[in-house]
Design a protein around this motif. Structure first.
Motif, PDB file in Angstrom:
ATOM      1  N   ARG A   7       0.826  -1.204   0.000  1.00 55.91           N
ATOM      2  CA  ARG A   7       0.000   0.000   0.000  1.00 55.91           C
ATOM      3  C   ARG A   7       0.860   1.253   0.000  1.00 55.91           C
ATOM      4  N   CYS A   8       1.878   1.271   0.832  1.00 51.54           N
ATOM      5  CA  CYS A   8       2.747   2.455   0.900  1.00 51.54           C
ATOM      6  C   CYS A   8       3.495   2.672  -0.407  1.00 51.54           C
ATOM      7  N   THR A   9       3.933   1.577  -1.021  1.00 55.13           N
ATOM      8  CA  THR A   9       4.620   1.710  -2.305  1.00 55.13           C
ATOM      9  C   THR A   9       3.692   2.251  -3.372  1.00 55.13           C
ATOM     10  N   LEU A  10       2.451   1.760  -3.388  1.00 55.28           N
ATOM     11  CA  LEU A  10       1.484   2.239  -4.371  1.00 55.28           C
ATOM     12  C   LEU A  10       1.155   3.716  -4.151  1.00 55.28           C
ATOM     13  N   VAL A  11       0.990   4.107  -2.898  1.00 58.95           N
ATOM     14  CA  VAL A  11       0.745   5.525  -2.610  1.00 58.95           C
ATOM     15  C   VAL A  11       1.930   6.377  -3.057  1.00 58.95           C
ATOM     16  N   GLY A  12       3.145   5.858  -2.864  1.00 59.32           N
ATOM     17  CA  GLY A  12       4.329   6.584  -3.315  1.00 59.32           C
ATOM     18  C   GLY A  12       4.358   6.766  -4.822  1.00 59.32           C
ATOM     19  N   PHE A  13       4.039   5.694  -5.562  1.00 59.14           N
ATOM     20  CA  PHE A  13       3.995   5.804  -7.027  1.00 59.14           C
ATOM     21  C   PHE A  13       2.881   6.741  -7.473  1.00 59.14           C
ATOM     22  N   ARG A  60     -12.418  -1.732  -5.724  1.00 60.17           N
ATOM     23  CA  ARG A  60     -13.062  -1.297  -6.974  1.00 60.17           C
ATOM     24  C   ARG A  60     -12.415  -0.034  -7.512  1.00 60.17           C
ATOM     25  N   TYR A  61     -12.076   0.875  -6.625  1.00 57.46           N
ATOM     26  CA  TYR A  61     -11.412   2.100  -7.064  1.00 57.46           C
ATOM     27  C   TYR A  61     -10.040   1.792  -7.658  1.00 57.46           C
ATOM     28  N   LEU A  62      -9.358   0.830  -7.058  1.00 55.65           N
ATOM     29  CA  LEU A  62      -8.051   0.442  -7.591  1.00 55.65           C
ATOM     30  C   LEU A  62      -8.185  -0.209  -8.962  1.00 55.65           C
ATOM     31  N   MET A  63      -9.258  -0.970  -9.166  1.00 55.27           N
ATOM     32  CA  MET A  63      -9.474  -1.570 -10.484  1.00 55.27           C
ATOM     33  C   MET A  63      -9.744  -0.504 -11.534  1.00 55.27           C
ATOM     34  N   MET A  64     -10.538   0.492 -11.174  1.00 57.40           N
ATOM     35  CA  MET A  64     -10.789   1.597 -12.099  1.00 57.40           C
ATOM     36  C   MET A  64      -9.505   2.354 -12.400  1.00 57.40           C
ATOM     37  N   TYR A  65      -8.691   2.544 -11.390  1.00 61.47           N
ATOM     38  CA  TYR A  65      -7.393   3.203 -11.565  1.00 61.47           C
ATOM     39  C   TYR A  65      -6.488   2.390 -12.487  1.00 61.47           C
ATOM     40  N   ALA A  66      -6.484   1.071 -12.321  1.00 57.92           N
ATOM     41  CA  ALA A  66      -5.649   0.208 -13.160  1.00 57.92           C
ATOM     42  C   ALA A  66      -6.121   0.227 -14.612  1.00 57.92           C
ATOM     43  N   SER A 150       6.763  11.629 -21.920  1.00 58.06           N
ATOM     44  CA  SER A 150       5.796  10.546 -22.108  1.00 58.06           C
ATOM     45  C   SER A 150       6.370   9.205 -21.667  1.00 58.06           C
ATOM     46  N   ALA A 151       7.658   8.989 -21.918  1.00 57.03           N
ATOM     47  CA  ALA A 151       8.284   7.735 -21.482  1.00 57.03           C
ATOM     48  C   ALA A 151       8.285   7.634 -19.960  1.00 57.03           C
ATOM     49  N   THR A 152       8.504   8.759 -19.272  1.00 57.96           N
ATOM     50  CA  THR A 152       8.439   8.767 -17.807  1.00 57.96           C
ATOM     51  C   THR A 152       7.036   8.428 -17.318  1.00 57.96           C
ATOM     52  N   GLN A 153       6.029   8.968 -17.996  1.00 61.26           N
ATOM     53  CA  GLN A 153       4.652   8.661 -17.631  1.00 61.26           C
ATOM     54  C   GLN A 153       4.348   7.176 -17.820  1.00 61.26           C
ATOM     55  N   ILE A 154       4.842   6.596 -18.894  1.00 61.37           N
ATOM     56  CA  ILE A 154       4.628   5.172 -19.138  1.00 61.37           C
ATOM     57  C   ILE A 154       5.317   4.329 -18.069  1.00 61.37           C
ATOM     58  N   PHE A 155       6.530   4.709 -17.699  1.00 59.64           N
ATOM     59  CA  PHE A 155       7.281   3.978 -16.670  1.00 59.64           C
ATOM     60  C   PHE A 155       6.525   3.984 -15.343  1.00 59.64           C
ATOM     61  N   LEU A 156       6.057   5.153 -14.931  1.00 56.30           N
ATOM     62  CA  LEU A 156       5.312   5.238 -13.678  1.00 56.30           C
ATOM     63  C   LEU A 156       3.984   4.491 -13.764  1.00 56.30           C
ATOM     64  N   ALA A 157       3.338   4.558 -14.929  1.00 54.39           N
ATOM     65  CA  ALA A 157       2.048   3.894 -15.086  1.00 54.39           C
ATOM     66  C   ALA A 157       2.191   2.373 -15.018  1.00 54.39           C
ATOM     67  N   LEU A 158       3.241   1.832 -15.582  1.00 53.36           N
ATOM     68  CA  LEU A 158       3.431   0.381 -15.549  1.00 53.36           C
ATOM     69  C   LEU A 158       3.637  -0.120 -14.125  1.00 53.36           C
ATOM     70  N   PHE A 159       4.478   0.584 -13.366  1.00 49.74           N
ATOM     71  CA  PHE A 159       4.672   0.184 -11.978  1.00 49.74           C
ATOM     72  C   PHE A 159       3.392   0.379 -11.168  1.00 49.74           C
ATOM     73  N   GLY A 160       2.685   1.481 -11.435  1.00 51.53           N
ATOM     74  CA  GLY A 160       1.419   1.702 -10.738  1.00 51.53           C
ATOM     75  C   GLY A 160       0.400   0.627 -11.047  1.00 51.53           C
ATOM     76  N   CYS A 165      -2.824  -3.826  -9.116  1.00 49.97           N
ATOM     77  CA  CYS A 165      -3.373  -5.183  -9.215  1.00 49.97           C
ATOM     78  C   CYS A 165      -3.020  -6.010  -7.982  1.00 49.97           C
ATOM     79  N   TYR A 166      -1.795  -5.860  -7.501  1.00 50.34           N
ATOM     80  CA  TYR A 166      -1.367  -6.618  -6.321  1.00 50.34           C
ATOM     81  C   TYR A 166      -2.150  -6.206  -5.074  1.00 50.34           C
ATOM     82  N   VAL A 167      -2.228  -4.905  -4.833  1.00 50.65           N
ATOM     83  CA  VAL A 167      -2.920  -4.420  -3.646  1.00 50.65           C
ATOM     84  C   VAL A 167      -4.417  -4.728  -3.730  1.00 50.65           C
ATOM     85  N   SER A 168      -4.993  -4.604  -4.915  1.00 46.47           N
ATOM     86  CA  SER A 168      -6.408  -4.939  -5.080  1.00 46.47           C
ATOM     87  C   SER A 168      -6.655  -6.413  -4.791  1.00 46.47           C
TER      88      SER A 168
END
Length: 207
Positions: A7-13, A60-66, A150-160, A165-168
């Motif tokens: 959870r903390c890692t996801l909030v950080g990302f 559910r919110y995490l699924m929408m976010y994913a 845009s590449a930075t956004q993709i990098f952060l989005a993939l980790f997010g 998915c894991y936290v959900s």
């Protein structure tokens, strides 16, 4: 502590995504790029939803976010292809980014590191209320700055996406286990039965 790590890692990302999106939104506003401005706004709302879902244990919110992150990766991939002019994409088509409301493009075109802007006076190529400029000496061309963003956004989005998915999944497993032991299960909870009270009658004795 193990549950808090994900959870903390996801909030950080999510916080990193929020900062990167706000920074990108500012420069897109300066460049009057209305399509990226709209996409950035939706992304900011989705990231805030992801933070809320993580803190409040809302799977559910995490699924929408994913799901949004998948669309966000696709949008940023399109931005990269647009600035690199992959295929039939061309930067001369201003309507793609500005909805054909202005001739502005990337803010970094005129304000990149080391760029020297020289106005071209009395140019016949300039429409009414616009002017033509010549940009030279840039240490890094504006299209590559946009590609890196845009590449930075993709990098952060993939980790997010991975952590969402894991936290959900962890939240869903905890909800299932809680229901199994009778947390909110209607079958596991029995309301206290009402007991009938007998009314006491006074006893009369004959003298």
């Amino acid at each position: 502590m193990g549950r808090c790590n994900g959870r903390c890692t996801l909030v950080g990302f999510c916080c990193l995504q929020l900062v990167a999106a706000l920074e990108r939104q500012i420069f897109d506003f300066l460049g009057y790029q209305w399509a990226p401005i709209l996409a950035n706004f939706l992304h900011i709302m989705a990231v805030i939803l992801g933070i809320f879902g993580t803190i409040q244990y809302r799977s559910r919110y995490l699924m929408m976010y994913a799901v949004w992150l998948v669309l966000w990766v696709g949008w940023n991939a399109f931005i990269i292809c647009f600035y690199l002019e992959v295929g039939r994409l061309s930067q001369d088509r201003d309507f793609i980014m500005t909805f054909n409301t202005s001739l502005h493009r990337s803010w970094w075109m005129e304000n990149g590191p080391g760029c020297l802007v020289t106005p071209v006076l009395n140019s016949r190529l300039a429409p009414e209320d616009h002017h033509v400029i010549s940009v030279s000496g840039c240490l890094l061309d504006y299209q590559y700055i946009e590609v890196l963003s845009s590449a930075t956004q993709i990098f952060l989005a993939l980790f997010g996406f991975v952590y969402a998915c894991y936290v959900s999944k962890v939240f869903l497993e905890e909800e299932d286990s809680f229901d199994f032991i009778g947390g909110f299960d209607s079958y596991g909870y029995q309301a206290p039965q009402k007991t009938s009270h007998l009314q006491l009658q006074p006893l009369y004795t004959s003298g």
